[in-house]
Scaffold this motif. Sequence first.
Motif, mmCIF file in Angstrom:
data_model
loop_
_atom_site.group_PDB
_atom_site.id
_atom_site.type_symbol
_atom_site.label_atom_id
_atom_site.label_comp_id
_atom_site.label_asym_id
_atom_site.label_seq_id
_atom_site.Cartn_x
_atom_site.Cartn_y
_atom_site.Cartn_z
ATOM 1 N N GLN A 288 0.846 -1.193 0.000
ATOM 2 C CA GLN A 288 0.000 0.000 0.000
ATOM 3 C C GLN A 288 0.884 1.247 0.000
ATOM 4 O OE1 GLN A 288 -1.985 1.031 3.679
ATOM 5 N NE2 GLN A 288 -3.878 1.547 2.594
ATOM 6 N N PRO A 289 0.707 2.161 -0.963
ATOM 7 C CA PRO A 289 1.532 3.374 -1.000
ATOM 8 C C PRO A 289 1.321 4.235 0.237
ATOM 9 C CG PRO A 289 0.427 3.026 -3.107
ATOM 10 C CD PRO A 289 -0.191 2.070 -2.121
ATOM 11 N N PRO A 290 2.326 5.001 0.628
ATOM 12 C CA PRO A 290 2.192 5.856 1.805
ATOM 13 C C PRO A 290 1.289 7.062 1.535
ATOM 14 C CG PRO A 290 4.291 6.268 0.731
ATOM 15 C CD PRO A 290 3.673 5.092 0.018
ATOM 16 N N GLN A 291 0.893 7.743 2.605
ATOM 17 C CA GLN A 291 0.030 8.927 2.479
ATOM 18 C C GLN A 291 0.705 10.037 1.678
ATOM 19 O OE1 GLN A 291 -3.019 8.941 3.467
ATOM 20 N NE2 GLN A 291 -3.299 7.698 5.307
ATOM 21 N N THR A 292 2.035 10.017 1.620
ATOM 22 C CA THR A 292 2.765 11.047 0.871
ATOM 23 C C THR A 292 2.630 10.863 -0.638
ATOM 24 O OG1 THR A 292 4.764 9.684 1.095
ATOM 25 C CG2 THR A 292 4.453 11.478 2.684
ATOM 26 N N PHE B 186 -2.207 10.124 -4.827
ATOM 27 C CA PHE B 186 -2.911 9.533 -5.968
ATOM 28 C C PHE B 186 -2.766 8.011 -5.961
ATOM 29 C CE2 PHE B 186 -2.608 7.949 -10.399
ATOM 30 C CZ PHE B 186 -3.954 8.062 -10.724
ATOM 31 N N ASP B 187 -1.530 7.526 -5.794
ATOM 32 C CA ASP B 187 -1.301 6.080 -5.782
ATOM 33 C C ASP B 187 -2.007 5.420 -4.600
ATOM 34 O OD1 ASP B 187 0.304 6.140 -8.071
ATOM 35 O OD2 ASP B 187 2.089 6.613 -6.910
ATOM 36 N N ARG B 188 -2.008 6.098 -3.458
ATOM 37 C CA ARG B 188 -2.706 5.574 -2.276
ATOM 38 C C ARG B 188 -4.207 5.470 -2.554
ATOM 39 N NH1 ARG B 188 -1.195 4.722 3.248
ATOM 40 N NH2 ARG B 188 -3.066 4.605 4.492
ATOM 41 N N LYS B 189 -4.765 6.502 -3.175
ATOM 42 C CA LYS B 189 -6.199 6.519 -3.482
ATOM 43 C C LYS B 189 -6.560 5.374 -4.422
ATOM 44 C CE LYS B 189 -9.777 9.700 -5.219
ATOM 45 N NZ LYS B 189 -10.168 9.024 -6.489
ATOM 46 N N VAL B 190 -5.738 5.156 -5.447
ATOM 47 C CA VAL B 190 -5.991 4.064 -6.384
ATOM 48 C C VAL B 190 -5.975 2.723 -5.660
ATOM 49 C CG1 VAL B 190 -4.987 2.777 -8.315
ATOM 50 C CG2 VAL B 190 -5.166 5.276 -8.439
ATOM 51 N N PHE B 191 -4.964 2.519 -4.810
ATOM 52 C CA PHE B 191 -4.840 1.246 -4.087
ATOM 53 C C PHE B 191 -6.054 1.019 -3.193
ATOM 54 C CE2 PHE B 191 -3.445 -1.746 -0.914
ATOM 55 C CZ PHE B 191 -2.518 -2.568 -1.548
ATOM 56 N N ASP B 192 -6.427 2.032 -2.426
ATOM 57 C CA ASP B 192 -7.537 1.873 -1.492
ATOM 58 C C ASP B 192 -8.866 1.676 -2.224
ATOM 59 O OD1 ASP B 192 -5.757 2.101 0.567
ATOM 60 O OD2 ASP B 192 -6.311 4.140 1.142
ATOM 61 N N GLU B 193 -9.050 2.364 -3.345
ATOM 62 C CA GLU B 193 -10.252 2.145 -4.154
ATOM 63 C C GLU B 193 -10.300 0.707 -4.670
ATOM 64 O OE1 GLU B 193 -10.970 6.663 -5.952
ATOM 65 O OE2 GLU B 193 -10.015 5.108 -7.181
ATOM 66 N N ALA C 34 -11.452 -1.654 -1.915
ATOM 67 C CA ALA C 34 -12.905 -1.581 -1.712
ATOM 68 C C ALA C 34 -13.651 -2.300 -2.837
ATOM 69 C CB ALA C 34 -13.336 -0.120 -1.637
ATOM 70 N N GLU C 35 -13.221 -2.098 -4.079
ATOM 71 C CA GLU C 35 -13.892 -2.734 -5.219
ATOM 72 C C GLU C 35 -13.721 -4.255 -5.169
ATOM 73 O OE1 GLU C 35 -13.782 -2.691 -10.125
ATOM 74 O OE2 GLU C 35 -12.806 -1.080 -9.009
ATOM 75 N N PHE C 36 -12.513 -4.699 -4.826
ATOM 76 C CA PHE C 36 -12.261 -6.137 -4.745
ATOM 77 C C PHE C 36 -13.116 -6.780 -3.657
ATOM 78 C CE2 PHE C 36 -10.009 -9.730 -2.811
ATOM 79 C CZ PHE C 36 -9.809 -10.547 -3.917
ATOM 80 N N GLU C 37 -13.173 -6.152 -2.494
ATOM 81 C CA GLU C 37 -13.954 -6.717 -1.393
ATOM 82 C C GLU C 37 -15.443 -6.759 -1.740
ATOM 83 O OE1 GLU C 37 -11.249 -5.770 2.534
ATOM 84 O OE2 GLU C 37 -12.771 -4.299 1.952
ATOM 85 N N ALA C 38 -15.925 -5.733 -2.474
ATOM 86 C CA ALA C 38 -17.325 -5.731 -2.882
ATOM 87 C C ALA C 38 -17.612 -6.879 -3.850
ATOM 88 C CB ALA C 38 -17.673 -4.394 -3.536
ATOM 89 N N LYS D 251 -5.969 -7.485 -8.945
ATOM 90 C CA LYS D 251 -5.377 -6.156 -8.798
ATOM 91 C C LYS D 251 -4.315 -5.871 -9.869
ATOM 92 C CE LYS D 251 -3.343 -2.473 -6.848
ATOM 93 N NZ LYS D 251 -3.747 -1.113 -7.241
ATOM 94 N N PHE D 252 -3.426 -6.822 -10.107
ATOM 95 C CA PHE D 252 -2.241 -6.539 -10.914
ATOM 96 C C PHE D 252 -2.243 -7.189 -12.296
ATOM 97 C CE2 PHE D 252 -0.921 -6.500 -6.424
ATOM 98 C CZ PHE D 252 -0.458 -5.200 -6.319
ATOM 99 N N LEU D 253 -2.988 -8.259 -12.478
ATOM 100 C CA LEU D 253 -2.864 -9.068 -13.695
ATOM 101 C C LEU D 253 -4.230 -9.355 -14.301
ATOM 102 C CD1 LEU D 253 -0.252 -11.584 -12.219
ATOM 103 C CD2 LEU D 253 0.233 -9.717 -13.824
#
Length: 452
Positions: A46-50, A53-60, A63-67, A339-341
């Motif tokens: 998971q990308p850091p808060q710094t 954009f990358d953090r937002k993509v990862f967290d989204e 959420a999408e995967f869990e749904a 997520k990646f492939l």
Amino acid sequence: MNSFSLRRAAGLLLAGSLSLTAVACSQADDGGTAAGGKVTISVNGQPPQTQPFDRKVFDEDVAEFEAANPDIDIEPHEGFMDPKTFSAKLAGGQLEDVFYAYFTDPANLIARRQAADITEYVKDMPHYDAIRPELRDVFSKDGKVYGVPTANYSMGLLYNRTLFTQAGLNPDQPPKTWDEVREAAKKIAALGDGKVGFAEYSKNNQGGWHFTAWMYSVGGQVARQDGDKWVADFNNDKGREALQHLKDMRWTDNTMGEKQLLVIEDVQQMMGAGQLGMYLAAPDNVPTLVNQFKGDYANYGLTGIPDGEGTLIGGEGYMLNPKASPEKIKAGLKWIQWKFLNPDRFEKNLQRYKDQGQPIGLPVPPVADVWTGDIAAKQTELKEKLATVPVANFKSYVDAKPKGRIEPPNAQQVYAILDNVMQAVLTNRDADISQLLADAEAKVNPVLAQVK
């Protein structure tokens, strides 16, 4: 606090109100599967808060995967693998179920049995067989699979198209051999005004890193396995060929400039300022030239590594905790693939990066460049469709297919020794190449002897 942190905080408060007996019942030795059939897996990367954009993509994506997979709960952890703390985390039960690994890591992890054998599980993983075999091999040993590659880079020749044109060179026909690089460098240096035809690193382990790239390009290598041990393999004709070519460009042709002992930032600054014709680089250098050194995508081209007998590759993938249950392994591989492939998400991923002003069309993520066949063709088609940079400038790099080789074992220690070789060739006109290689071999072999 993001939505996932809030959700987990609520879960912790609820757990705190339960009796210890109830908690013990729900978390008995179930391989990570709760009473309701839900599997919880911890994942890093998971990308850091710094990096918002990358953090937002990862967290989204979480959420999408869990749904889409209500039977799996993802616990994301910031950061990546740290070799210094890895063994202690594994022994202490702190290692994530799904963990990130650079291409230099898997061989040692497999040898130490610090990654799960997932051979039977990848048989059910969508599109696994379409991943480039040389990348799959990085995570495999003796016919068994221990991880999955998710991104990679390979070294090529980055060049300034504007200087090529000014020097009478065709920017759409970049050099294919080291001899052609040498001739192009002469014409660029002849432009005067401080122009440098070709530049090379020689400090901070970067010289040894690029010497390795040179060796691979001419069909050599830096280290080889001799039975159950590793030995140096550069004190030979291939090593002398690479260094002699470099020495000729530096001292006979005078196309590499007087300033030496360079590192990557020096070379990027020269290229961004329009003073440099060529250097060895991976595609991720191009956005750096634009964003940090005020370059223009239209001014740059990338082609395959000269001579093309081989190229240095690097990259990343994910492995699974050797203590993970079958349920966790299945869930972890499902996350990695989704997520990646996931070819079904190519267009969505490219579009959201484009919407945020990220460059699209370079041979770099957000879509992993790990594919063969129809999936690779689909990826190329979508990148061209949504491109924000001149894709044609990088086509010869994409079309080049040299054999990929990963870095040698104990790479950073080896590179530190080989820095001295590169520095001597670039700063001493009378450097004795054969002696330099022999001296380096004597120092590298004890380093390689430490490899288990």
